[in-house]
Scaffold this active site. Sequence first.
Site, PDB file in Angstrom:
ATOM      1  N   TYR A 182     -44.672  53.789  35.501  1.00 21.06           N
ATOM      2  CA  TYR A 182     -44.358  53.204  34.192  1.00 21.06           C
ATOM      3  C   TYR A 182     -45.255  53.760  33.086  1.00 21.06           C
ATOM      4  O   TYR A 182     -44.822  53.953  31.953  1.00 21.06           O
ATOM      5  CB  TYR A 182     -44.495  51.683  34.228  1.00 21.06           C
ATOM      6  N   GLU A 221     -54.305  43.201  64.692  1.00 25.51           N
ATOM      7  CA  GLU A 221     -53.040  43.431  63.992  1.00 25.51           C
ATOM      8  C   GLU A 221     -52.624  42.243  63.125  1.00 25.51           C
ATOM      9  O   GLU A 221     -51.981  42.420  62.104  1.00 25.51           O
ATOM     10  CB  GLU A 221     -51.945  43.727  65.049  1.00 25.51           C
ATOM     11  N   ASP A 260     -50.384  43.741  69.427  1.00 26.29           N
ATOM     12  CA  ASP A 260     -49.323  43.293  70.320  1.00 26.29           C
ATOM     13  C   ASP A 260     -49.043  44.351  71.396  1.00 26.29           C
ATOM     14  O   ASP A 260     -49.186  45.549  71.135  1.00 26.29           O
ATOM     15  CB  ASP A 260     -48.014  43.096  69.542  1.00 26.29           C
TER      16      ASP A 260
END
Lengths: 362, 362
Positions: B104, B197, B249
């Site tokens: 922008y 995580e 995980d």
Amino acid sequence: MKKNKASMKEKRKFTLQALESLGEKTYQQIENIEFPSVEMPSRSTRNIHYDETLKQYILGDRSIKRSSRNIRHIRPFTQLIWIARFVHELSSINKTSTLRDVFYSAQAFDINFKDQQESDNIITDLETVLGHSREDFNVFPEERSAIFGDLTIEYTVPGYEGNRLNLTSHPDGVMIGPALTRADFVETKADKIIVIEKGAMFTRFVEEKAHQKFNTILIHTAGQPQRATRHMIRRLNQELNLPVFIFCDADPWGMAIAVTIICGSANAAHLRDLATPEARWMGLYSTDIDLYKLPHERLKDVDIKRLYDMKKDPRYKEEPWKSQIDDFLKHKNKCELEAFSRYGLDYVVKSYLPKKLEELEE
Amino acid sequence: MKKNKASMKEKRKFTLQALESLGEKTYQQIENIEFPSVEMPSRSTRNIHYDETLKQYILGDRSIKRSSRNIRHIRPFTQLIWIARFVHELSSINKTSTLRDVFYSAQAFDINFKDQQESDNIITDLETVLGHSREDFNVFPEERSAIFGDLTIEYTVPGYEGNRLNLTSHPDGVMIGPALTRADFVETKADKIIVIEKGAMFTRFVEEKAHQKFNTILIHTAGQPQRATRHMIRRLNQELNLPVFIFCDADPWGMAIAVTIICGSANAAHLRDLATPEARWMGLYSTDIDLYKLPHERLKDVDIKRLYDMKKDPRYKEEPWKSQIDDFLKHKNKCELEAFSRYGLDYVVKSYLPKKLEELEE
């Protein structure tokens, strides 16, 4: 600083008492040779009404009964009692958990949930029975929103009891997680709260010293705010009597964030302490896109569909929502907060913010 | 505490010098009546190689030239020079910005980017030309990861220069944003880093006092870590000589997080300061699912496809990756960190963690 609310320690005592009285009632029923049961307001869509005075969704008069007499109710009734026991232990030792943790923890007790959806539902049942949100009994989402500004808090979590932190201590913002959610407010010189949808604009405000220039506490919601964040905004408004202004992208999703903070959501119709009816939407309005000649994009079909849905939603019936929805549909433009960078990085704090606050405070 | 690295203030000076020498070179070319140009390593896939020694993707010998002599190059060359000017100003006043802000901001200078993708690409070009990552010149992502533990940092950002903060001050974790990323490390008694995580497990570790019991600093990455977080992990490893353990995980996505921290990604082949080759994957392994009898789900087709892709990826060629991928494909199970809740909320810290750390430290 005027405070209107019980301390977090007292609040925790109330939650524990509510859980214990549920347990007592169950034992009592058994001693009276009755099948134990609980009653709670129904959360079916037919029983969710918009209350014009409260400006919130609330539950109506229908209630449902879960009785261990009914073979189809034994499963959810047992699950409810187990979850009440689990969160009572959690609250007693003041540890926290998540929806997912609760699901897995159940397996150690041979309480079967066929999936997390089922255990989430039972947790919502318990919220409904007790009239306390799950954060009150220490079940938290993964939180990522942040707060910054002159507010001193006092922790109530183990290992930190009595420790104080001023929320200007970390310029990236202080994470709104389980420990901050359960902290007491001690002192502030701020006279308002500005809630911002995005981390980038929040950082811009901190770097441009908006907190000093406008004597404000800043919160960023990381998109649609989690309930712990909405509860925090309400507490700041209610306990400290501070007005709240909400600053989001100019698009239907930004408006939805503002309205969820102000009026709550239908999903949480069974809870009262999440909405902040006095909070004000400070922008970006659809009309600001033209007024400030901001870089914009065209609305997509999905945006336009959402706007038509909003026209039917009672939460958007009043001003400024009504005319802004019409303006969106007329011009079909949307715009992000970062679009202000077009006028230099300090423009939003130097020019837009003082003008808008003046308008809203009139 | 042994420190191996230039202070953040010195680092900022290097970045400013690199930007200034790019500007000087351009002026020099003009004064020599040459068309200004820049050369940089090519980032095309054919020029991205896996380096077995560095254990990272790096760029090969091919280079490309952007010259204002070539009419097709004038646009990206001008954009590159404008972005260099913009981030030089940003770094000089030590304010930060985001990729979206840069897009922008360009509009105020009549520098046209047809979309943000184009400006993001030019920022990557500038990283490649300078050999500095965009965080070095103050262009940040929206950060949401957090750190907790005994580390005292000293801010270098305006208004906070010289202020110190110990990262145990907020038990929800201290947000890793622009201010923390640019802070100097002052003092720590910790002897390791554990990277997690998920926020829920991070909070579990804090509540179970894993930081004290294992004398560790904790980081949560909020899923696949942003580059600023990977850079922070590398700094902790390199500057403080602390070993790093990564806890994710048990599924291909968890392995991908660990490997990105250890080896980096092909996308960042042009940068050297993001990977931590000495970091160790501490779990969850596929074999842990059986060993600890953890609640699990079946792998989905998309998981299995990802595992076969990993078998072809040079980053997963060694142990423990190789045998764990085979074990995943053999048993076809996956499991989340929260599954440990099955054995009580404190099990993971009390039983799993000490055993696993002992194994890895052997």
